[in-house]
Write a protein that holds these residues in place. Structure first.
Motif, PDB file in Angstrom:
ATOM      1  N   SER A 103       0.828  -1.213   0.000  1.00 49.82           N
ATOM      2  CA  SER A 103       0.000   0.000   0.000  1.00 49.82           C
ATOM      3  C   SER A 103       0.857   1.256   0.000  1.00 49.82           C
ATOM      4  O   SER A 103       0.599   2.205  -0.740  1.00 49.82           O
ATOM      5  N   SER A 104       1.903   1.257   0.819  1.00 48.93           N
ATOM      6  CA  SER A 104       2.761   2.440   0.928  1.00 48.93           C
ATOM      7  C   SER A 104       3.497   2.725  -0.367  1.00 48.93           C
ATOM      8  O   SER A 104       3.604   3.881  -0.799  1.00 48.93           O
ATOM      9  N   ILE A 105       4.019   1.679  -1.001  1.00 45.41           N
ATOM     10  CA  ILE A 105       4.731   1.863  -2.272  1.00 45.41           C
ATOM     11  C   ILE A 105       3.800   2.461  -3.323  1.00 45.41           C
ATOM     12  O   ILE A 105       4.162   3.382  -4.058  1.00 45.41           O
ATOM     13  N   GLY A 106       2.575   1.957  -3.381  1.00 43.91           N
ATOM     14  CA  GLY A 106       1.606   2.503  -4.328  1.00 43.91           C
ATOM     15  C   GLY A 106       1.268   3.947  -4.023  1.00 43.91           C
ATOM     16  O   GLY A 106       1.134   4.778  -4.931  1.00 43.91           O
ATOM     17  N   GLY A 107       1.132   4.266  -2.743  1.00 38.82           N
ATOM     18  CA  GLY A 107       0.831   5.645  -2.370  1.00 38.82           C
ATOM     19  C   GLY A 107       1.917   6.612  -2.798  1.00 38.82           C
ATOM     20  O   GLY A 107       1.629   7.699  -3.326  1.00 38.82           O
ATOM     21  N   ASN A 108       3.174   6.226  -2.587  1.00 38.40           N
ATOM     22  CA  ASN A 108       4.280   7.094  -3.002  1.00 38.40           C
ATOM     23  C   ASN A 108       4.312   7.273  -4.514  1.00 38.40           C
ATOM     24  O   ASN A 108       4.554   8.376  -5.021  1.00 38.40           O
ATOM     25  N   ALA A 109       4.076   6.197  -5.243  1.00 36.22           N
ATOM     26  CA  ALA A 109       4.049   6.290  -6.706  1.00 36.22           C
ATOM     27  C   ALA A 109       2.903   7.179  -7.169  1.00 36.22           C
ATOM     28  O   ALA A 109       3.043   7.956  -8.130  1.00 36.22           O
ATOM     29  N   GLY A 110       1.758   7.084  -6.494  1.00 39.29           N
ATOM     30  CA  GLY A 110       0.619   7.929  -6.848  1.00 39.29           C
ATOM     31  C   GLY A 110       0.902   9.399  -6.629  1.00 39.29           C
ATOM     32  O   GLY A 110       0.529  10.242  -7.455  1.00 39.29           O
ATOM     33  N   VAL A 111       1.575   9.718  -5.527  1.00 38.39           N
ATOM     34  CA  VAL A 111       1.921  11.112  -5.252  1.00 38.39           C
ATOM     35  C   VAL A 111       2.882  11.644  -6.305  1.00 38.39           C
ATOM     36  O   VAL A 111       2.799  12.804  -6.733  1.00 38.39           O
ATOM     37  N   GLN A 112       3.823  10.803  -6.765  1.00 41.96           N
ATOM     38  CA  GLN A 112       4.743  11.221  -7.815  1.00 41.96           C
ATOM     39  C   GLN A 112       3.986  11.598  -9.093  1.00 41.96           C
ATOM     40  O   GLN A 112       4.200  12.660  -9.678  1.00 41.96           O
ATOM     41  N   ALA A 113       3.112  10.708  -9.536  1.00 46.42           N
ATOM     42  CA  ALA A 113       2.329  10.984 -10.748  1.00 46.42           C
ATOM     43  C   ALA A 113       1.414  12.179 -10.550  1.00 46.42           C
ATOM     44  O   ALA A 113       1.243  13.017 -11.453  1.00 46.42           O
ATOM     45  N   LEU A 114       0.819  12.276  -9.360  1.00 47.40           N
ATOM     46  CA  LEU A 114      -0.082  13.383  -9.058  1.00 47.40           C
ATOM     47  C   LEU A 114       0.643  14.720  -9.106  1.00 47.40           C
ATOM     48  O   LEU A 114       0.140  15.694  -9.685  1.00 47.40           O
ATOM     49  N   THR A 115       1.818  14.793  -8.517  1.00 49.09           N
ATOM     50  CA  THR A 115       2.579  16.044  -8.501  1.00 49.09           C
ATOM     51  C   THR A 115       2.925  16.485  -9.914  1.00 49.09           C
ATOM     52  O   THR A 115       2.821  17.664 -10.255  1.00 49.09           O
ATOM     53  N   VAL A 116       3.352  15.531 -10.738  1.00 56.95           N
ATOM     54  CA  VAL A 116       3.678  15.855 -12.131  1.00 56.95           C
ATOM     55  C   VAL A 116       2.443  16.379 -12.863  1.00 56.95           C
ATOM     56  O   VAL A 116       2.510  17.359 -13.618  1.00 56.95           O
ATOM     57  N   ALA A 117       1.302  15.741 -12.643  1.00 61.75           N
ATOM     58  CA  ALA A 117       0.075  16.148 -13.334  1.00 61.75           C
ATOM     59  C   ALA A 117      -0.390  17.531 -12.891  1.00 61.75           C
ATOM     60  O   ALA A 117      -0.778  18.359 -13.726  1.00 61.75           O
ATOM     61  N   VAL A 118      -0.372  17.792 -11.588  1.00 64.03           N
ATOM     62  CA  VAL A 118      -0.810  19.098 -11.089  1.00 64.03           C
ATOM     63  C   VAL A 118       0.087  20.211 -11.627  1.00 64.03           C
ATOM     64  O   VAL A 118      -0.380  21.273 -12.031  1.00 64.03           O
ATOM     65  N   ARG A 119       1.396  19.959 -11.638  1.00 67.42           N
ATOM     66  CA  ARG A 119       2.310  20.977 -12.174  1.00 67.42           C
ATOM     67  C   ARG A 119       2.051  21.209 -13.657  1.00 67.42           C
ATOM     68  O   ARG A 119       2.050  22.349 -14.132  1.00 67.42           O
ATOM     69  N   ALA A 120       1.837  20.123 -14.403  1.00 67.59           N
ATOM     70  CA  ALA A 120       1.588  20.254 -15.835  1.00 67.59           C
ATOM     71  C   ALA A 120       0.293  21.012 -16.115  1.00 67.59           C
ATOM     72  O   ALA A 120       0.223  21.827 -17.045  1.00 67.59           O
ATOM     73  N   ILE A 121      -0.739  20.779 -15.310  1.00 67.24           N
ATOM     74  CA  ILE A 121      -2.001  21.498 -15.482  1.00 67.24           C
ATOM     75  C   ILE A 121      -1.814  22.978 -15.169  1.00 67.24           C
ATOM     76  O   ILE A 121      -2.294  23.849 -15.896  1.00 67.24           O
TER      77      ILE A 121
END
Length: 484
Positions: free
Chosen positions: A359-377
């Protein structure tokens, strides 16, 4: 009893930076060198010296200390002082210095200071400020004091502030300064220079362009001051003027910052609904906007607000508690998956140990993708033209990272339990959860943005829920099929 500055360690009265004696400082040491460190941060010892001068009521010493500081550094000093010390310091600031300091202060500290500044003094200070900065200060005042301050100001300055306050907050109208230099398109360089010299007292404190306007006071171009100074006096402005990027008065300040960054602008004219020139925005205003918007997005990703140095416990709790409660609810939903597989867990306790890791590994990966997406938007780099391509890229990254991390975790599981099937289950679960993390990290902010919501505010809660829920489901579901 001597007071101490907030957040600063007590300083021995007979010592100053680098071990020198206070007596040496009193006899002519360079205060400017002692005020700031090499990183331009205020030295704690210097702040303590200000407090000591306040304790002794030594006005002369206090003024010499303040004279060694830039207004921005005095604003920083205010953040380290207690509320009582700030109140005692205010009478030692003249209106001109106060004007520069107010525009540099954190909002919470400025609101506290404004309560203690006499209306007449504040009115004089506002007269020294650009109209945009003055409007921000007036907006922080309580209604009664605002009326008193505005009543004490000259009619022209009061009208400029009231006009700025009529615009919506965080728009170009609130961001702009009404002081602007304009010239008819029939003028020459010589006529423009003569006008600038003749009206020097009414010019903006900082400007980069002379806006060339037509008969209806609509900007048709801009003549950079650097170009004006190079040309012969008889050169028409129309010959040297450049195209301008007009900013509508109701445009959101984040959009304005994007335009400045995209076109590398130093200044831009602001126009009303009829296209008439009503003000200008300069790059120094945009720097503050970019900083504010960046901080806002970073804090929103974590579900918090800016606490500030003077924030109270109640305000901080109110900003953070709702998101924690939402996480509690989503966490409770996620553990229902665990409850559904409790028999399987009882048969193989290794699953209970591995669940939080997956669960933790997935959460960290999700935050990485999320941060990239928010910055790109926010940077307008992600839209319908490339959304699918970016989505596929993040899914591919999730699969590759999942394979690598999952294999390592699977190898660790084999070393501990010597069960090859368990290693396969762990690897597959990590890969599945990493793909889900990538999908959630990209899709959540995009969907929220399409719905007109701030993608930085609640995306992290959604992504955390997805990675927890599917992380448990993947590990326990695959294990129930392969192992049990």
């Amino acid at each position: 009893m001597s007071r101490e500055t907030d957040d600063l360690a007590p300083v021995e009265d007979d010592l100053i930076p680098e071990g020198r004696l206070r007596e040496d400082l009193e006899d002519g040491e360079d205060l400017e060198d002692l005020a700031l460190g090499e990183d331009y941060a205020l030295n704690p010892q210097f702040a303590q010296m200000v407090v000591d001068a306040l304790d002794r009521g030594d006005g002369e010493r206090l003024r010499s200390l303040l004279d060694a500081l830039h207004p921005a550094d005095i604003a920083d000093l205010m953040g380290f002082l207690s509320a009582g010390d700030r109140e005692e310091l205010l009478p030692h600031l003249d209106p001109e210095a106060l004007a520069e300091i107010l525009s540099e202060l954190d909002t919470e500290i400025r609101e506290d200071i404004l309560e203690h500044v006499p209306s007449a003094t504040l009115a004089k200070a506002l007269g020294e400020m650009d109209s945009d900065d003055a409007a921000d200060v007036v907006d922080d005042l309580e209604a009664d004091k605002r009326a008193q301050v505005l009543a004490a100001m000259p009619d022209l300055e009061r009208a400029a502030i009231e006009t700025s306050l009529a615009y919506e907050d965080e728009t170009a109208g609130r961001l702009m300064q009404r002081e602007v230099v304009a010239a008819p398109e029939i003028w020459t360089v010589g006529q423009t220079i003569d006008h600038l010299r003749r009206e020097s007292a009414d010019l903006p404190e900082l400007f980069f362009d002379v806006y060339v306007v037509g008969p209806a006071h609509k900007p048709v171009g801009a003549a950079p001051v650097s170009m004006i100074l190079r040309m012969d006096r008889d050169t028409p402005l129309a010959q040297i003027m450049e195209e301008v990027t007009e900013i509508p008065v109701d445009m959101d300040q984040e959009e304005v910052a994007y335009i400045f960054n995209k076109y590398h602008l130093i200044s831009a004219p602001v126009v009303d609904a009829d296209g008439r020139l009503v003000g200008q925005i300069t790059v120094d205003d945009i720097v503050g906007v970019i900083q504010d918007e960046t901080e806002e997005d970073i804090l929103a990703l974590a579900g918090v607000s800016d606490a500030g140095r003077d924030a109270g416990i109640v305000g901080i709790v109110q900003s953070r508690l709702p998101w924690l409660l939402m996480n509690l609810i989503t966490g409770a939903v996620s553990v229902t998956v665990v409850g559904a597989f409790q028999n399987e867990i009882a048969k193989l306790m290794a699953l209970a140990i591995l669940m939080p890791i997956v669960s933790s590994i997935g959460g960290n990966a999700g935050v990485q993708a999320l941060t990239v997406a928010v910055r790109a938007i926010a940077a307008k780099e992600l839209n319908t033209a490339n959304t699918f391509r970016v989505f596929l890229r993040e899914v591919a990254v999730g699969m590759v990272n999942g394979a690598v991390v999952g294999s390592l975790l699977g190898a660790g599981a084999w070393l501990l339990w010597r069960d090859p099937l368990l290693s396969v289950v762990v690897t597959a679960a990590v890969m599945a959860n990493m793909v889900v993390a990538a999908v959630g990290g990209i899709c959540a902010p995009i969907i929220l943005d399409r719905l007109g919501r701030d993608p930085a505010v609640s995306s992290s809660v959604i992504v955390t829920f997805m990675t927890d829920f599917f992380g448990f489901l993947a590990l326990l579901g695959i294990a129930s099929v392969v192992l049990l």
